[in-house]
Design an enzyme around this catalytic site. Structure first.
Site, PDB file in Angstrom:
ATOM      1  N   GLY A   9       0.845  -1.199   0.000  1.00 15.76           N
ATOM      2  CA  GLY A   9       0.000   0.000   0.000  1.00 15.76           C
ATOM      3  C   GLY A   9       0.875   1.243   0.000  1.00 15.76           C
ATOM      4  O   GLY A   9       0.563   2.246   0.636  1.00 15.76           O
ATOM      5  N   ILE A  36      -1.351  -1.965  -5.451  1.00 15.03           N
ATOM      6  CA  ILE A  36      -2.167  -2.572  -6.501  1.00 15.03           C
ATOM      7  C   ILE A  36      -2.110  -1.748  -7.787  1.00 15.03           C
ATOM      8  O   ILE A  36      -2.465  -2.206  -8.858  1.00 15.03           O
ATOM      9  CB  ILE A  36      -3.625  -2.754  -6.014  1.00 15.03           C
ATOM     10  CG1 ILE A  36      -4.406  -3.684  -6.936  1.00 15.03           C
ATOM     11  CG2 ILE A  36      -4.334  -1.428  -5.826  1.00 15.03           C
ATOM     12  CD1 ILE A  36      -5.151  -4.756  -6.219  1.00 15.03           C
ATOM     13  N   ARG A  37      -1.666  -0.497  -7.654  1.00 10.30           N
ATOM     14  CA  ARG A  37      -1.508   0.370  -8.828  1.00 10.30           C
ATOM     15  C   ARG A  37      -0.133   1.028  -8.768  1.00 10.30           C
ATOM     16  O   ARG A  37       0.478   1.089  -7.695  1.00 10.30           O
ATOM     17  CB  ARG A  37      -2.595   1.449  -8.855  1.00 10.30           C
ATOM     18  CG  ARG A  37      -2.521   2.322  -7.630  1.00 10.30           C
ATOM     19  CD  ARG A  37      -3.710   3.248  -7.479  1.00 10.30           C
ATOM     20  NE  ARG A  37      -3.774   3.762  -6.108  1.00 10.30           N
ATOM     21  CZ  ARG A  37      -3.196   4.876  -5.689  1.00 10.30           C
ATOM     22  NH1 ARG A  37      -2.516   5.648  -6.515  1.00 10.30           N
ATOM     23  NH2 ARG A  37      -3.279   5.253  -4.433  1.00 10.30           N
ATOM     24  N   TYR A 143     -15.176   0.089   8.738  1.00 10.86           N
ATOM     25  CA  TYR A 143     -13.740   0.346   8.898  1.00 10.86           C
ATOM     26  C   TYR A 143     -13.326   0.189  10.367  1.00 10.86           C
ATOM     27  O   TYR A 143     -12.344  -0.493  10.698  1.00 10.86           O
ATOM     28  CB  TYR A 143     -13.460   1.763   8.399  1.00 10.86           C
ATOM     29  CG  TYR A 143     -12.061   2.283   8.585  1.00 10.86           C
ATOM     30  CD1 TYR A 143     -10.986   1.703   7.927  1.00 10.86           C
ATOM     31  CD2 TYR A 143     -11.832   3.405   9.389  1.00 10.86           C
ATOM     32  CE1 TYR A 143      -9.706   2.226   8.082  1.00 10.86           C
ATOM     33  CE2 TYR A 143     -10.560   3.930   9.540  1.00 10.86           C
ATOM     34  CZ  TYR A 143      -9.504   3.334   8.890  1.00 10.86           C
ATOM     35  OH  TYR A 143      -8.246   3.852   9.040  1.00 10.86           O
TER      36      TYR A 143
HETATM   37  C1  AKB Z   1     -10.568   8.090   8.097  1.00 14.83           C
HETATM   38  O1  AKB Z   1     -11.067   9.218   8.175  1.00 14.83           O
HETATM   39  O2  AKB Z   1     -11.200   7.080   7.769  1.00 14.83           O
HETATM   40  C2  AKB Z   1      -9.103   7.922   8.468  1.00 14.83           C
HETATM   41  C3  AKB Z   1      -8.923   7.501   9.890  1.00 14.83           C
HETATM   42  C4  AKB Z   1      -9.213   8.434  10.989  1.00 14.83           C
HETATM   43  O3  AKB Z   1      -8.507   6.401  10.132  1.00 14.83           O
HETATM   44  N1  AKB Z   1      -8.405   9.144   8.223  1.00 14.83           N
END
Ligand code: AKB
Length: 316
Positions: A9, A36-37, A143
């Site tokens: 990455g 990946i790019r 996330y």
């Molecule tokens: C996001 O905004 O998703 C990232 C983080 C705070 O991990 N910058």
């Protein structure tokens, strides 16, 4: 002897600057950048580069084997806002890439691993100011869930298999070299580009949304700092809280107006507001300070000055 560093990455916001810093420190031959790019000219011409899909175990293993890699920085991830649009893709990328690298370490093919976590591991039920290292963690984003899960796995692999894995919870990162992609804190970078280009900015977060932020040089210093630390000093093997500065959009506006008095902002919050509202406003990083000597350098006005000075020529 295995002695090379692999960055997975390398063309992302952190990866770009981390690659440059590691190439400078260890010499270009010792560092293998991958993504990946393809990256920009500096990335491609500056040393070893491999096209690599972080979710492909065999491909990652091949690169580690052929370059005699000893240490991996796994920076590939889908960030908070974009991950809400592609939940299962985000989960696959964020989790499988980590498992691949941890398993390669378990098999003795890699000695040391860096994996980034984030303030996104926290949620609405977390104390929002001066958020402690160990506290309630109920993330509400894909996330955040992937980062919290990753932290548990890092600690598990360390305790169970002795893997030397190290991690920090990055706040929003500010840099001018590479723009962030798909995060909730991205406004704090976009705003400088727009200020110079258009003299105004439509902010997707509302006034008063205070979030923890950090200038990229501090983040790179922290990353290299924790990797340099004596293993005995790295007492937390999930991930360390890390703090720089905390501010809301209107404070960035005030800071920019010191240089561009006519700069204007309009607030048009979107789905990212709920993500930001679930995150802490400020972070207690005393464990990182105590264990491996961390302290941040850059405040908001210093960040603004650097951002505007460096982006100015691009929009002249
Ligand atoms: C996001 O905004 O998703 C990232 C983080 C705070 O991990 N910058």
């Amino acid at each position: 002897m295995k002695s090379r560093i692999l960055i997975i990455g390398a063309c992302g916001q952190i990866g770009t600057e981390l690659t440059a810093a590691l190439r400078k420190r260890f010499g270009t031959d010792k560092v293998v950048a991958s993504d990946i790019r393809e990256g920009d000219e500096a990335m491609m011409a500056g040393g070893h580069f491999e096209l690599l899909d972080a979710t492909d175990y065999n491909a990652v293993e091949d690169v580690i084997f052929s370059y005699k890699v000893d240490t991996v920085y796994l920076m590939a991830a889908m960030l908070s806002a974009i991950a809400e649009k592609f939940p299962s893709k985000a989960w696959d990328l964020n989790m499988n890439s980590l498992f691949h690298v941890l398993n390669l370490a378990k098999e003795g093919k890699v000695r040391k691993v860096f994996w980034p976590s984030s303030i996104a591991v926290f949620g609405e039920t977390t104390p929002s100011t001066n958020t402690p290292q160990t506290t309630v963690m109920e993330p509400s984003t894909v996330y955040g869930i992937s980062k919290q899960t990753g932290e548990r796995w890092c600690e598990y692999y360390h305790n169970k298999y002795g893997i030397d894995v190290r991690s920090i919870r990055y706040p929003g990162l500010i840099s001018y070299t590479t723009e962030p992609g798909g995060g909730t804190t991205d406004y704090a970078v976009d705003i400088y580009h727009r200020a110079l280009k258009h003299g105004e900015y439509r902010c997707f977060l509302q006034e008063g949304t205070t979030l923890p932020m950090m200038y990229m040089d501090d983040a790179i210093r922290a990353t290299i700092g924790i990797m340099d630390a004596d293993p005995a000093d790295v007492k937390i093997r999930s991930s360390y809280n890390l703090a720089g500065v905390s501010y809301a959009p209107e404070e960035v506006v005030e800071s920019i107006q010191k240089h561009l008095p006519d700069f204007k902002i309009a607030y048009e919050p979107d789905f990212r507001q709920a993500i930001a509202d679930s995150w802490p406003q400020s972070i207690d990083d005393s464990m990182a300070q105590k264990d491996w000597g961390w302290s941040h350098e850059f405040d908001l006005d210093a960040i603004t000055e650097i951002m505007l000075n460096n982006l100015k020529s691009r929009y002249a």
